[in-house]
Design a protein around this motif. Structure first.
Motif, PDB file in Angstrom:
ATOM      1  N   LYS A  97       0.828  -1.376  -0.110  1.00 37.28           N
ATOM      2  CA  LYS A  97       0.045  -0.008   0.052  1.00 37.28           C
ATOM      3  C   LYS A  97       0.789   1.142  -0.053  1.00 37.28           C
ATOM      4  O   LYS A  97       0.555   2.081  -0.667  1.00 37.28           O
ATOM      5  N   GLU A  98       1.779   1.280   0.998  1.00 36.83           N
ATOM      6  CA  GLU A  98       2.787   2.608   0.825  1.00 36.83           C
ATOM      7  C   GLU A  98       3.532   2.726  -0.316  1.00 36.83           C
ATOM      8  O   GLU A  98       3.666   3.878  -1.057  1.00 36.83           O
ATOM      9  N   ARG A  99       3.924   1.625  -1.084  1.00 32.98           N
ATOM     10  CA  ARG A  99       4.543   1.697  -2.418  1.00 32.98           C
ATOM     11  C   ARG A  99       3.628   2.073  -3.416  1.00 32.98           C
ATOM     12  O   ARG A  99       3.960   3.065  -4.285  1.00 32.98           O
ATOM     13  N   TYR A 100       2.572   1.788  -3.488  1.00 31.93           N
ATOM     14  CA  TYR A 100       1.521   2.014  -4.546  1.00 31.93           C
ATOM     15  C   TYR A 100       0.891   3.432  -4.311  1.00 31.93           C
ATOM     16  O   TYR A 100       1.220   4.209  -5.605  1.00 31.93           O
ATOM     17  N   VAL A 101       0.916   3.950  -3.083  1.00 32.37           N
ATOM     18  CA  VAL A 101       0.524   5.217  -3.101  1.00 32.37           C
ATOM     19  C   VAL A 101       1.707   6.205  -3.284  1.00 32.37           C
ATOM     20  O   VAL A 101       1.491   7.341  -4.350  1.00 32.37           O
ATOM     21  N   SER A 102       2.855   5.707  -2.958  1.00 31.85           N
ATOM     22  CA  SER A 102       4.025   6.547  -3.278  1.00 31.85           C
ATOM     23  C   SER A 102       4.223   6.595  -4.780  1.00 31.85           C
ATOM     24  O   SER A 102       4.733   7.721  -5.524  1.00 31.85           O
ATOM     25  N   THR A 103       4.149   5.606  -5.409  1.00 26.65           N
ATOM     26  CA  THR A 103       4.174   5.450  -7.155  1.00 26.65           C
ATOM     27  C   THR A 103       3.205   6.287  -7.678  1.00 26.65           C
ATOM     28  O   THR A 103       3.649   6.935  -8.696  1.00 26.65           O
ATOM     29  N   LEU A 104       1.998   6.390  -7.279  1.00 27.23           N
ATOM     30  CA  LEU A 104       1.210   7.128  -7.909  1.00 27.23           C
ATOM     31  C   LEU A 104       1.659   8.484  -7.850  1.00 27.23           C
ATOM     32  O   LEU A 104       1.423   9.284  -8.827  1.00 27.23           O
ATOM     33  N   LYS A 105       1.764   8.995  -6.426  1.00 26.82           N
ATOM     34  CA  LYS A 105       2.095  10.175  -6.262  1.00 26.82           C
ATOM     35  C   LYS A 105       3.395  10.647  -7.038  1.00 26.82           C
ATOM     36  O   LYS A 105       3.369  11.992  -7.947  1.00 26.82           O
ATOM     37  N   VAL A 106       4.611   9.952  -7.267  1.00 27.97           N
ATOM     38  CA  VAL A 106       5.902  10.146  -8.111  1.00 27.97           C
ATOM     39  C   VAL A 106       5.358  10.267  -9.633  1.00 27.97           C
ATOM     40  O   VAL A 106       5.795  11.212 -10.253  1.00 27.97           O
ATOM     41  N   LEU A 107       4.763   9.317 -10.086  1.00 27.77           N
ATOM     42  CA  LEU A 107       4.160   9.529 -11.418  1.00 27.77           C
ATOM     43  C   LEU A 107       3.361  10.698 -11.788  1.00 27.77           C
ATOM     44  O   LEU A 107       3.604  11.546 -12.913  1.00 27.77           O
ATOM     45  N   ALA A 108       2.352  11.212 -10.862  1.00 27.93           N
ATOM     46  CA  ALA A 108       1.516  12.047 -11.360  1.00 27.93           C
ATOM     47  C   ALA A 108       2.401  13.426 -11.192  1.00 27.93           C
ATOM     48  O   ALA A 108       2.208  14.419 -11.892  1.00 27.93           O
ATOM     49  N   ASP A 109       3.134  13.447 -10.030  1.00 23.90           N
ATOM     50  CA  ASP A 109       4.088  14.793  -9.850  1.00 23.90           C
ATOM     51  C   ASP A 109       5.046  14.791 -11.159  1.00 23.90           C
ATOM     52  O   ASP A 109       5.473  15.768 -11.429  1.00 23.90           O
ATOM     53  N   LYS A 110       5.433  13.613 -11.714  1.00 23.78           N
ATOM     54  CA  LYS A 110       6.519  13.778 -12.816  1.00 23.78           C
ATOM     55  C   LYS A 110       5.557  14.367 -13.991  1.00 23.78           C
ATOM     56  O   LYS A 110       6.514  14.866 -14.861  1.00 23.78           O
ATOM     57  N   TYR A 111       4.487  14.069 -14.257  1.00 21.64           N
ATOM     58  CA  TYR A 111       3.837  14.483 -15.392  1.00 21.64           C
ATOM     59  C   TYR A 111       2.579  15.404 -14.985  1.00 21.64           C
ATOM     60  O   TYR A 111       1.458  14.969 -15.345  1.00 21.64           O
ATOM     61  N   PRO A 112       2.818  16.330 -14.433  1.00 21.52           N
ATOM     62  CA  PRO A 112       1.547  17.273 -13.914  1.00 21.52           C
ATOM     63  C   PRO A 112       0.738  17.838 -14.988  1.00 21.52           C
ATOM     64  O   PRO A 112      -0.408  18.039 -14.632  1.00 21.52           O
ATOM     65  N   SER A 113       1.083  17.786 -16.076  1.00 24.68           N
ATOM     66  CA  SER A 113       0.586  18.438 -17.248  1.00 24.68           C
ATOM     67  C   SER A 113      -0.184  17.318 -18.083  1.00 24.68           C
ATOM     68  O   SER A 113      -0.784  17.697 -19.262  1.00 24.68           O
ATOM     69  N   GLU A 114      -0.099  16.179 -17.594  1.00 23.59           N
ATOM     70  CA  GLU A 114      -0.667  15.119 -18.338  1.00 23.59           C
ATOM     71  C   GLU A 114      -1.659  14.300 -17.690  1.00 23.59           C
ATOM     72  O   GLU A 114      -1.553  14.046 -16.484  1.00 23.59           O
ATOM     73  N   ASN A 115      -2.614  13.739 -18.397  1.00 22.87           N
ATOM     74  CA  ASN A 115      -3.658  12.735 -17.993  1.00 22.87           C
ATOM     75  C   ASN A 115      -3.157  11.557 -17.890  1.00 22.87           C
ATOM     76  O   ASN A 115      -2.598  10.882 -18.936  1.00 22.87           O
ATOM     77  N   LEU A 116      -3.058  10.675 -16.856  1.00 22.10           N
ATOM     78  CA  LEU A 116      -2.654   9.012 -16.962  1.00 22.10           C
ATOM     79  C   LEU A 116      -3.478   8.171 -16.967  1.00 22.10           C
ATOM     80  O   LEU A 116      -4.636   8.168 -16.156  1.00 22.10           O
ATOM     81  N   LEU A 117      -3.048   7.023 -17.254  1.00 25.93           N
ATOM     82  CA  LEU A 117      -3.915   5.863 -16.925  1.00 25.93           C
ATOM     83  C   LEU A 117      -2.949   4.679 -16.664  1.00 25.93           C
ATOM     84  O   LEU A 117      -1.974   4.391 -17.033  1.00 25.93           O
ATOM     85  N   LEU A 118      -3.385   4.289 -15.386  1.00 26.58           N
ATOM     86  CA  LEU A 118      -2.447   3.332 -14.897  1.00 26.58           C
ATOM     87  C   LEU A 118      -3.106   1.791 -14.735  1.00 26.58           C
ATOM     88  O   LEU A 118      -4.066   1.853 -14.404  1.00 26.58           O
ATOM     89  N   VAL A 119      -2.513   0.906 -15.411  1.00 26.63           N
ATOM     90  CA  VAL A 119      -3.076  -0.319 -15.620  1.00 26.63           C
ATOM     91  C   VAL A 119      -2.499  -1.173 -14.747  1.00 26.63           C
ATOM     92  O   VAL A 119      -1.175  -1.346 -14.710  1.00 26.63           O
ATOM     93  N   THR A 120      -3.190  -1.781 -13.718  1.00 30.04           N
ATOM     94  CA  THR A 120      -2.588  -2.491 -12.475  1.00 30.04           C
ATOM     95  C   THR A 120      -3.464  -3.832 -12.189  1.00 30.04           C
ATOM     96  O   THR A 120      -4.208  -4.391 -13.091  1.00 30.04           O
ATOM     97  N   HIS A 121      -3.527  -4.008 -10.951  1.00 32.23           N
ATOM     98  CA  HIS A 121      -3.888  -5.323 -10.214  1.00 32.23           C
ATOM     99  C   HIS A 121      -5.113  -4.919  -9.516  1.00 32.23           C
ATOM    100  O   HIS A 121      -5.406  -3.641  -9.135  1.00 32.23           O
TER     101      HIS A 121
END
Length: 263
Positions: free
Chosen positions: A175-199
């Motif tokens: 849970k900690e890793r996943y929430v952190s990953t979402l935040k890192v990715l969103a902050d890395k691409y703040p001007s883009e809309n993202l689709l995360l395909v996961t489990h």
């Protein structure tokens, strides 16, 4: 219609989506029948591919914003799901006996990019009897990237999670890793809309993080949660809110889970 990039001084949208119907769940003896070399990494069944493609069509025609970047777990079922969604978003016709993508109103996705991300994995749920004996999953990233349409893979992207999570990772660590990953990715691409395909657990983790009432829930194959946050010109961002969901419901009464509507 939005331009090719989301407005910096507007909202960033992130869709967190589960993979499609997998072979070992449809056929419990799949591992025995096919003597799978990678029994912990089952593919989609054909119905799962159709479902993923149709989900891509729905996203393109209904969400009201373009997807700029698809980021996906390296497990085969997630890669195949993402490939079908990308095909639908890119108006590529596939022989799935589904509604043709050319019949779906188009959202501009000509700059759509794809990347693989270790941080979106779920290794903890793999059963001991099918897990790799040495604990190594040995994903061949170049082979997985080749499953996407030419020109869509962004090979210059560094993963948010540099190493593959270890097998038998605890629920808390996941849970900690996943929430952190979402935040890192969103902050890395703040001007883009993202689709995360996961489990399943990835969708559930984000649901519980940003929608506090969702303590017991069901996530169908290709089920998703749509998040949105305000992003300023200086890239200072508010917390995400759950806007809506598809194929996600409270477990007890099967009532669909929806977040607050932001106008």
């Amino acid at each position: 219609m939005e331009s090719a990039k989301a407005k910096i001084n507007g909202h960033q949208n992130v869709i967190v989506m589960r993979h499609g119907d997998r072979a070992d769940k449809r056929e419990p003896l799949w591992v025995v029948i096919v003597t799978a070399v990678r029994p912990w990494d089952p593919p989609l069944v054909q119905d799962g591919k159709v479902q993923a493609f149709q989900t891509g069509q729905r996203i393109r025609s209904q969400v009201g914003f373009p997807i700029h970047r698809v980021i996906v777990s390296p497990f085969l079922r997630c890669i195949q799901t993402a490939a079908e969604v990308v095909a639908a978003l890119s108006a590529v016709d596939l022989d799935h006996n589904a509604v043709s993508s050319k019949d779906v109103p188009s959202i501009e996705n000509s700059t759509l990019k794809v990347a693989i991300e270790f941080g979106l994995c779920d290794t903890g749920a793999i059963k001991k009897e099918v897990a790799p004996k040495d604990g190594k999953f040995d994903f061949k990233i170049s082979d997985l990237q080749a499953m996407f349409p030419e020109g869509t893979v962004d090979i210059n992207v560094d993963m948010a999670c540099k190493e593959l999570p270890q097998w038998e990772e605890s629920v808390e660590d996941f849970k900690e890793r996943y929430v952190s990953t979402l935040k890192v990715l969103a902050d890395k691409y703040p001007s883009e809309n993202l689709l995360l395909v996961t489990h399943w657990t990835g969708v559930g983790t984000i649901l519980c993080k940003y929608f506090k009432d969702a303590t017991k829930y069901l996530v169908n194959y290709c089920g998703s949660v749509e998040l949105r946050r305000q992003v300023s010109k200086s890239n200072e961002s508010e917390e995400f809110e759950v806007i809506t969901s598809h194929g996600v419901a409270f477990k007890d009464n099967k009532v669909p889970i929806h977040g607050p509507v932001i106008t």
